[in-house]
Design a protein around this motif. Sequence first.
Motif, PDB file in Angstrom:
ATOM      1  N   ALA A  50       6.238   9.308  -1.202  1.00  0.00           N
ATOM      2  CA  ALA A  50       5.146   8.891  -0.313  1.00  0.00           C
ATOM      3  C   ALA A  50       5.720   7.893   0.690  1.00  0.00           C
ATOM      4  O   ALA A  50       6.915   7.606   0.688  1.00  0.00           O
ATOM      5  CB  ALA A  50       4.017   8.228  -1.101  1.00  0.00           C
ATOM      6  N   GLU A  51       4.841   7.343   1.514  1.00  0.00           N
ATOM      7  CA  GLU A  51       5.248   6.259   2.409  1.00  0.00           C
ATOM      8  C   GLU A  51       4.646   4.956   1.906  1.00  0.00           C
ATOM      9  O   GLU A  51       3.467   4.909   1.537  1.00  0.00           O
ATOM     10  CB  GLU A  51       4.813   6.526   3.848  1.00  0.00           C
ATOM     11  CG  GLU A  51       5.366   5.503   4.835  1.00  0.00           C
ATOM     12  CD  GLU A  51       5.618   6.071   6.213  1.00  0.00           C
ATOM     13  OE1 GLU A  51       4.979   7.070   6.556  1.00  0.00           O
ATOM     14  OE2 GLU A  51       6.448   5.496   6.954  1.00  0.00           O
ATOM     15  N   TYR A  52       5.451   3.923   1.902  1.00  0.00           N
ATOM     16  CA  TYR A  52       5.064   2.636   1.344  1.00  0.00           C
ATOM     17  C   TYR A  52       5.040   1.591   2.453  1.00  0.00           C
ATOM     18  O   TYR A  52       5.990   1.472   3.235  1.00  0.00           O
ATOM     19  CB  TYR A  52       6.041   2.227   0.238  1.00  0.00           C
ATOM     20  CG  TYR A  52       5.931   3.106  -0.975  1.00  0.00           C
ATOM     21  CD1 TYR A  52       6.529   4.369  -1.000  1.00  0.00           C
ATOM     22  CD2 TYR A  52       5.203   2.716  -2.095  1.00  0.00           C
ATOM     23  CE1 TYR A  52       6.403   5.205  -2.097  1.00  0.00           C
ATOM     24  CE2 TYR A  52       5.076   3.538  -3.198  1.00  0.00           C
ATOM     25  CZ  TYR A  52       5.681   4.784  -3.190  1.00  0.00           C
ATOM     26  OH  TYR A  52       5.545   5.612  -4.291  1.00  0.00           O
ATOM     27  N   PHE A  53       3.955   0.833   2.467  1.00  0.00           N
ATOM     28  CA  PHE A  53       3.774  -0.182   3.492  1.00  0.00           C
ATOM     29  C   PHE A  53       3.654  -1.554   2.855  1.00  0.00           C
ATOM     30  O   PHE A  53       2.829  -1.772   1.947  1.00  0.00           O
ATOM     31  CB  PHE A  53       2.513   0.091   4.317  1.00  0.00           C
ATOM     32  CG  PHE A  53       2.586   1.327   5.154  1.00  0.00           C
ATOM     33  CD1 PHE A  53       2.103   2.535   4.671  1.00  0.00           C
ATOM     34  CD2 PHE A  53       3.135   1.288   6.424  1.00  0.00           C
ATOM     35  CE1 PHE A  53       2.165   3.693   5.442  1.00  0.00           C
ATOM     36  CE2 PHE A  53       3.207   2.434   7.205  1.00  0.00           C
ATOM     37  CZ  PHE A  53       2.718   3.632   6.705  1.00  0.00           C
ATOM     38  N   CYS A  54       4.451  -2.484   3.357  1.00  0.00           N
ATOM     39  CA  CYS A  54       4.309  -3.892   3.010  1.00  0.00           C
ATOM     40  C   CYS A  54       3.360  -4.497   4.040  1.00  0.00           C
ATOM     41  O   CYS A  54       3.495  -4.227   5.251  1.00  0.00           O
ATOM     42  CB  CYS A  54       5.667  -4.570   3.042  1.00  0.00           C
ATOM     43  SG  CYS A  54       5.655  -6.305   2.555  1.00  0.00           S
ATOM     44  N   TYR A  91       0.852  -1.179   0.000  1.00  0.00           N
ATOM     45  CA  TYR A  91       0.000   0.000   0.000  1.00  0.00           C
ATOM     46  C   TYR A  91       0.895   1.239   0.000  1.00  0.00           C
ATOM     47  O   TYR A  91       2.015   1.214   0.520  1.00  0.00           O
ATOM     48  CB  TYR A  91      -0.877   0.058   1.256  1.00  0.00           C
ATOM     49  CG  TYR A  91      -2.118  -0.809   1.242  1.00  0.00           C
ATOM     50  CD1 TYR A  91      -2.061  -2.150   1.586  1.00  0.00           C
ATOM     51  CD2 TYR A  91      -3.360  -0.268   0.916  1.00  0.00           C
ATOM     52  CE1 TYR A  91      -3.200  -2.934   1.603  1.00  0.00           C
ATOM     53  CE2 TYR A  91      -4.517  -1.046   0.931  1.00  0.00           C
ATOM     54  CZ  TYR A  91      -4.423  -2.376   1.280  1.00  0.00           C
ATOM     55  OH  TYR A  91      -5.567  -3.147   1.299  1.00  0.00           O
ATOM     56  N   VAL A  92       0.360   2.341  -0.538  1.00  0.00           N
ATOM     57  CA  VAL A  92       1.075   3.616  -0.524  1.00  0.00           C
ATOM     58  C   VAL A  92       0.203   4.652   0.175  1.00  0.00           C
ATOM     59  O   VAL A  92      -1.027   4.652   0.029  1.00  0.00           O
ATOM     60  CB  VAL A  92       1.444   4.068  -1.958  1.00  0.00           C
ATOM     61  CG1 VAL A  92       0.214   4.251  -2.834  1.00  0.00           C
ATOM     62  CG2 VAL A  92       2.271   5.345  -1.930  1.00  0.00           C
ATOM     63  N   GLN A  93       0.857   5.511   0.931  1.00  0.00           N
ATOM     64  CA  GLN A  93       0.152   6.583   1.632  1.00  0.00           C
ATOM     65  C   GLN A  93       0.867   7.896   1.337  1.00  0.00           C
ATOM     66  O   GLN A  93       1.996   8.099   1.769  1.00  0.00           O
ATOM     67  CB  GLN A  93       0.132   6.316   3.136  1.00  0.00           C
ATOM     68  CG  GLN A  93      -0.723   7.293   3.927  1.00  0.00           C
ATOM     69  CD  GLN A  93      -0.792   6.888   5.402  1.00  0.00           C
ATOM     70  OE1 GLN A  93       0.207   6.490   6.000  1.00  0.00           O
ATOM     71  NE2 GLN A  93      -1.977   6.995   5.993  1.00  0.00           N
ATOM     72  N   SER A  94       0.193   8.766   0.588  1.00  0.00           N
ATOM     73  CA  SER A  94       0.742  10.078   0.302  1.00  0.00           C
ATOM     74  C   SER A  94       0.298  11.046   1.387  1.00  0.00           C
ATOM     75  O   SER A  94      -0.719  10.809   2.043  1.00  0.00           O
ATOM     76  CB  SER A  94       0.262  10.560  -1.071  1.00  0.00           C
ATOM     77  OG  SER A  94       0.668   9.661  -2.074  1.00  0.00           O
ATOM     78  N   GLN A 150      11.677   9.546  -0.736  1.00  0.00           N
ATOM     79  CA  GLN A 150      11.864  10.928  -1.175  1.00  0.00           C
ATOM     80  C   GLN A 150      12.461  10.891  -2.569  1.00  0.00           C
ATOM     81  O   GLN A 150      13.360  10.084  -2.848  1.00  0.00           O
ATOM     82  CB  GLN A 150      12.799  11.658  -0.210  1.00  0.00           C
ATOM     83  CG  GLN A 150      12.955  13.129  -0.470  1.00  0.00           C
ATOM     84  CD  GLN A 150      13.765  13.833   0.624  1.00  0.00           C
ATOM     85  OE1 GLN A 150      14.170  13.224   1.612  1.00  0.00           O
ATOM     86  NE2 GLN A 150      13.984  15.129   0.451  1.00  0.00           N
ATOM     87  N   VAL A 151      11.967  11.737  -3.467  1.00  0.00           N
ATOM     88  CA  VAL A 151      12.448  11.769  -4.845  1.00  0.00           C
ATOM     89  C   VAL A 151      13.117  13.111  -5.104  1.00  0.00           C
ATOM     90  O   VAL A 151      12.483  14.169  -4.958  1.00  0.00           O
ATOM     91  CB  VAL A 151      11.295  11.547  -5.845  1.00  0.00           C
ATOM     92  CG1 VAL A 151      11.828  11.576  -7.281  1.00  0.00           C
ATOM     93  CG2 VAL A 151      10.595  10.223  -5.570  1.00  0.00           C
ATOM     94  N   GLN A 152      14.371  13.056  -5.489  1.00  0.00           N
ATOM     95  CA  GLN A 152      15.121  14.277  -5.798  1.00  0.00           C
ATOM     96  C   GLN A 152      14.990  14.619  -7.271  1.00  0.00           C
ATOM     97  O   GLN A 152      15.006  13.734  -8.118  1.00  0.00           O
ATOM     98  CB  GLN A 152      16.603  14.069  -5.470  1.00  0.00           C
ATOM     99  CG  GLN A 152      16.916  14.051  -3.997  1.00  0.00           C
ATOM    100  CD  GLN A 152      18.401  13.897  -3.727  1.00  0.00           C
ATOM    101  OE1 GLN A 152      19.114  13.318  -4.540  1.00  0.00           O
ATOM    102  NE2 GLN A 152      18.849  14.392  -2.592  1.00  0.00           N
TER     103      GLN A 152
END
Lengths: 115, 113
Positions: free
Chosen positions: B87-91, B36-39, B110-112
């Motif tokens: 975003a934050e990613y959850f397994c 799942y992803v949580q922005s 984080q994306v630069q």
Amino acid sequence: GAGVSQSPSNKVTEKGKDVELRCDPISGHTALYWYRQSLGQGLEFLIYFQGNSAPDKSGLPSDRFSAERTGGSVSTLTIQRTQQEDSAVYLCASSLPAPTRDTQYFGPGTRLTVL
Amino acid sequence: AQSVTQPDIHITVSEGASLELRCNYSYGATPYLFWYVQSPGQGLQLLLKYFSGDTLVQGIKGFEAEFKRSQSSFNLRKPSVHWSDAAEYFCVLMDTGRRALTFGSGTRLQVQP
């Protein structure tokens, strides 16, 4: 179609007060779940409702927490005598019933702050 | 007891670079696994899921994950990261009996530019 909705989106309360959090699942989803997301504990399962079966309450952290589901749809999570450690985001999810191996769809959450 | 471990709390990658987020699980049977992803300010969104069958699963937004039973892993990959992937990613592991989800602690991406 409409997703899982939760209300209120934010709730600020004083220590010792009771609070009620509401969840409206996706239409047709008979399984409903509550989770809690806090800084210290991450995401934790609280309770699971499946149709008319007795709920799985194994994740409730104390007897101050309770939940009910009326008419197989809307659910209310109640926290009595709130404590500061109850501050968290409370997430509701719904899915099609077991034994289908379906996805749990999450609502936007209710952010609870206990002062 | 079942558990999910995400060893990387925080990862920074450059836009356009490849991404791999690690996930290891502990479960007594064949697991049901999800990412799942949580922005920020958003709810949890399902990226992909593994129940059985093909061990390489495709998800939304160009993500894929590979289930490796021998390594108890379910790593998430994307060949080219976009700034919107921050975003934050959850397994996540599903207890097939209780249906409750067990979440990993999450990896913040984080994306630069």
